[in-house]
Design a protein around this motif. Structure first.
Motif, PDB file in Angstrom:
ATOM      1  N   ARG A 197       1.351  -1.175   0.269  1.00  0.00           N
ATOM      2  CA  ARG A 197       0.066  -0.293   0.052  1.00  0.00           C
ATOM      3  C   ARG A 197       1.110   1.530  -0.044  1.00  0.00           C
ATOM      4  NH1 ARG A 197      -2.848  -3.541   3.103  1.00  0.00           N
ATOM      5  NH2 ARG A 197      -2.383  -2.703   4.804  1.00  0.00           N
ATOM      6  N   GLN A 198       2.029   1.794   0.335  1.00  0.00           N
ATOM      7  CA  GLN A 198       2.364   2.541   0.741  1.00  0.00           C
ATOM      8  C   GLN A 198       3.453   2.683  -0.409  1.00  0.00           C
ATOM      9  OE1 GLN A 198       5.562   1.573   4.058  1.00  0.00           O
ATOM     10  NE2 GLN A 198       4.230   1.988   5.568  1.00  0.00           N
ATOM     11  N   ALA A 199       3.314   1.470  -1.228  1.00  0.00           N
ATOM     12  CA  ALA A 199       4.281   1.549  -2.602  1.00  0.00           C
ATOM     13  C   ALA A 199       3.782   2.385  -3.519  1.00  0.00           C
ATOM     14  CB  ALA A 199       5.208   0.325  -2.895  1.00  0.00           C
ATOM     15  N   ALA A 200       2.043   1.587  -3.889  1.00  0.00           N
ATOM     16  CA  ALA A 200       1.064   2.355  -4.277  1.00  0.00           C
ATOM     17  C   ALA A 200       1.234   3.154  -3.822  1.00  0.00           C
ATOM     18  CB  ALA A 200       0.176   1.770  -3.845  1.00  0.00           C
ATOM     19  N   GLN A 201       1.126   4.197  -2.914  1.00  0.00           N
ATOM     20  CA  GLN A 201       1.492   5.993  -2.724  1.00  0.00           C
ATOM     21  C   GLN A 201       2.233   6.402  -3.373  1.00  0.00           C
ATOM     22  OE1 GLN A 201       0.517   5.188   1.579  1.00  0.00           O
ATOM     23  NE2 GLN A 201      -1.842   5.394   1.254  1.00  0.00           N
ATOM     24  N   ALA A 202       3.646   5.964  -3.290  1.00  0.00           N
ATOM     25  CA  ALA A 202       4.916   6.879  -3.193  1.00  0.00           C
ATOM     26  C   ALA A 202       4.871   6.499  -5.053  1.00  0.00           C
ATOM     27  CB  ALA A 202       5.823   5.852  -2.681  1.00  0.00           C
ATOM     28  N   GLY A 203       3.336   5.894  -6.286  1.00  0.00           N
ATOM     29  CA  GLY A 203       4.051   6.116  -7.216  1.00  0.00           C
ATOM     30  C   GLY A 203       4.172   4.002  -8.052  1.00  0.00           C
ATOM     31  N   VAL A 204       4.162   3.874  -7.180  1.00  0.00           N
ATOM     32  CA  VAL A 204       4.406   2.402  -7.787  1.00  0.00           C
ATOM     33  C   VAL A 204       3.324   1.542  -8.539  1.00  0.00           C
ATOM     34  CG1 VAL A 204       4.730  -0.082  -6.919  1.00  0.00           C
ATOM     35  CG2 VAL A 204       6.096   1.351  -6.425  1.00  0.00           C
ATOM     36  N   GLN A 205       3.288   1.204 -10.017  1.00  0.00           N
ATOM     37  CA  GLN A 205       1.610   0.533 -10.492  1.00  0.00           C
ATOM     38  C   GLN A 205       1.616  -0.830  -9.522  1.00  0.00           C
ATOM     39  OE1 GLN A 205       2.661   1.184 -14.793  1.00  0.00           O
ATOM     40  NE2 GLN A 205      -0.080   0.142 -14.803  1.00  0.00           N
ATOM     41  N   ILE A 206       0.463  -0.916  -9.315  1.00  0.00           N
ATOM     42  CA  ILE A 206       0.384  -1.939  -8.882  1.00  0.00           C
ATOM     43  C   ILE A 206      -0.754  -3.466 -10.171  1.00  0.00           C
ATOM     44  CG2 ILE A 206      -0.915  -3.883  -7.289  1.00  0.00           C
ATOM     45  CD1 ILE A 206       1.559  -1.832  -6.615  1.00  0.00           C
ATOM     46  N   VAL A 207      -0.193  -4.350 -10.625  1.00  0.00           N
ATOM     47  CA  VAL A 207      -1.479  -4.670 -11.626  1.00  0.00           C
ATOM     48  C   VAL A 207      -1.119  -5.997 -11.493  1.00  0.00           C
ATOM     49  CG1 VAL A 207      -0.163  -5.376 -14.383  1.00  0.00           C
ATOM     50  CG2 VAL A 207       0.389  -3.038 -13.083  1.00  0.00           C
ATOM     51  N   ALA A 208      -2.356  -6.889 -12.076  1.00  0.00           N
ATOM     52  CA  ALA A 208      -2.492  -7.930 -12.015  1.00  0.00           C
ATOM     53  C   ALA A 208      -2.783  -8.826 -12.874  1.00  0.00           C
ATOM     54  CB  ALA A 208      -3.289  -8.295 -10.396  1.00  0.00           C
ATOM     55  N   TYR A 209      -2.205  -9.738 -13.200  1.00  0.00           N
ATOM     56  CA  TYR A 209      -2.902 -10.507 -14.165  1.00  0.00           C
ATOM     57  C   TYR A 209      -3.450 -12.263 -14.166  1.00  0.00           C
ATOM     58  CZ  TYR A 209      -2.635  -7.250 -18.293  1.00  0.00           C
ATOM     59  OH  TYR A 209      -2.891  -6.004 -19.139  1.00  0.00           O
ATOM     60  N   ASP A 210      -4.263 -13.022 -14.976  1.00  0.00           N
ATOM     61  CA  ASP A 210      -4.486 -14.311 -14.425  1.00  0.00           C
ATOM     62  C   ASP A 210      -3.437 -15.073 -15.403  1.00  0.00           C
ATOM     63  OD1 ASP A 210      -5.899 -14.038 -16.579  1.00  0.00           O
ATOM     64  OD2 ASP A 210      -8.274 -14.781 -15.438  1.00  0.00           O
ATOM     65  N   SER A 211      -3.635 -16.360 -15.272  1.00  0.00           N
ATOM     66  CA  SER A 211      -3.152 -17.172 -16.884  1.00  0.00           C
ATOM     67  C   SER A 211      -3.999 -18.101 -17.476  1.00  0.00           C
ATOM     68  CB  SER A 211      -1.664 -17.911 -15.399  1.00  0.00           C
ATOM     69  OG  SER A 211      -0.941 -16.654 -16.110  1.00  0.00           O
ATOM     70  N   VAL A 212      -3.781 -18.597 -18.195  1.00  0.00           N
ATOM     71  CA  VAL A 212      -4.525 -19.738 -18.748  1.00  0.00           C
ATOM     72  C   VAL A 212      -3.463 -20.710 -19.169  1.00  0.00           C
ATOM     73  CG1 VAL A 212      -5.518 -20.646 -21.096  1.00  0.00           C
ATOM     74  CG2 VAL A 212      -5.484 -17.844 -20.753  1.00  0.00           C
TER      75      VAL A 212
END
Length: 230
Positions: A197-212
């Motif tokens: 959460r702190q990293a997101a507030q500092a500008g780190v982009q949080i990305v999540a994908y699923d897989s086949v």
């Protein structure tokens, strides 16, 4: 990511973090587990599994556990797979949040850190830290499935890179395709959840994908919602 030589088997029991007893064609074997996580909801006695035959015939074990079946679908458990899957997807332009990229390199050091991927493109230069996610609860993918001080350190290092002017991306690859969202596993590792959460507030982009996931392959799927909590 394609596996060259795979076979179905049955999980018998976990011997330690990296070894398990499995049955292949009715014969009991000792297999390497390519994941140090707990995997308690996946590697259960009697579970149908996929094993890889390694190219190195001099290895002590004949097989490696790479996937397990849960509710009729395969879940990849190979901790080495996510980096390769995200790398392939970046080169193919399949991650719009990061594309376009003109240059990608794996395992790059910066300062005192070592990140999974470095990329350039679209006027950005940055680092990507990839985390594989296997745990699911009530349709939500959770990371980690065991406390990881190292994982929190990686996230803090991404935030430091952002402060230095780079793009920083924490990429969570769900090694399955049955989840509607991703969230840090607060009950398992509160410090990691806080660091994310702190990293997101500092500008780190949080990305999540699923897989086949199939018996011999894992490729990137679709983006899933990120729920960071409070």
């Amino acid at each position: 990511m394609k596996y060259a030589d795979t076979v179905r088997g049955e999980f018998v029991r976990r011997l330690n973090r990296f070894a398990a007893e499995v049955a292949v064609g009715g014969i009991t074997e000792i297999a390497h587990v390519k994941n140090s996580g707990r995997l308690k909801e996946l590697l259960v006695p009697g579970a149908e599994i996929i094993l890889e035959r390694p190219a190195n015939l001099q290895r002590k074990t004949k097989y490696s556990v790479i996937a397990a079946k849960k509710n009729g679908a395969w879940v990849n458990v190979d901790s080495q797979a996510p980096n390769a899957v995200v790398h392939e997807a970046l080169l193919a332009g399949r991650i719009p949040e990061i594309s376009p990229v003109t240059h990608v390199k794996r395992e790059v050091s910066w300062g005192g850190s070592r990140f999974d991927l470095y990329f350039e493109g679209g006027g950005r230069k940055g680092f990507i830290e990839v985390k594989g996610v296997t745990l699911e609860q009530d349709g939500v993918a959770l990371f980690p499935d065991a406390p990881t001080e190292r994982g929190a350190k990686h996230i803090r290092e991404l935030a430091a890179a952002v402060q230095a002017g780079y793009a920083g991306i924490a990429f969570f690859l769900l090694q399955r395709n049955d989840c509607r969202a991703f969230s840090p596993h607060e009950q398992m590792d509160k410090p990691f959840a806080g660091a994310l959460r702190q990293a997101a507030q500092a500008g780190v982009q949080i990305v999540a994908y699923d897989s086949v996931v199939t018996e011999d392959e894992i490729v990137i799927g679709k983006p899933v919602e990120v729920q960071l909590g409070k």
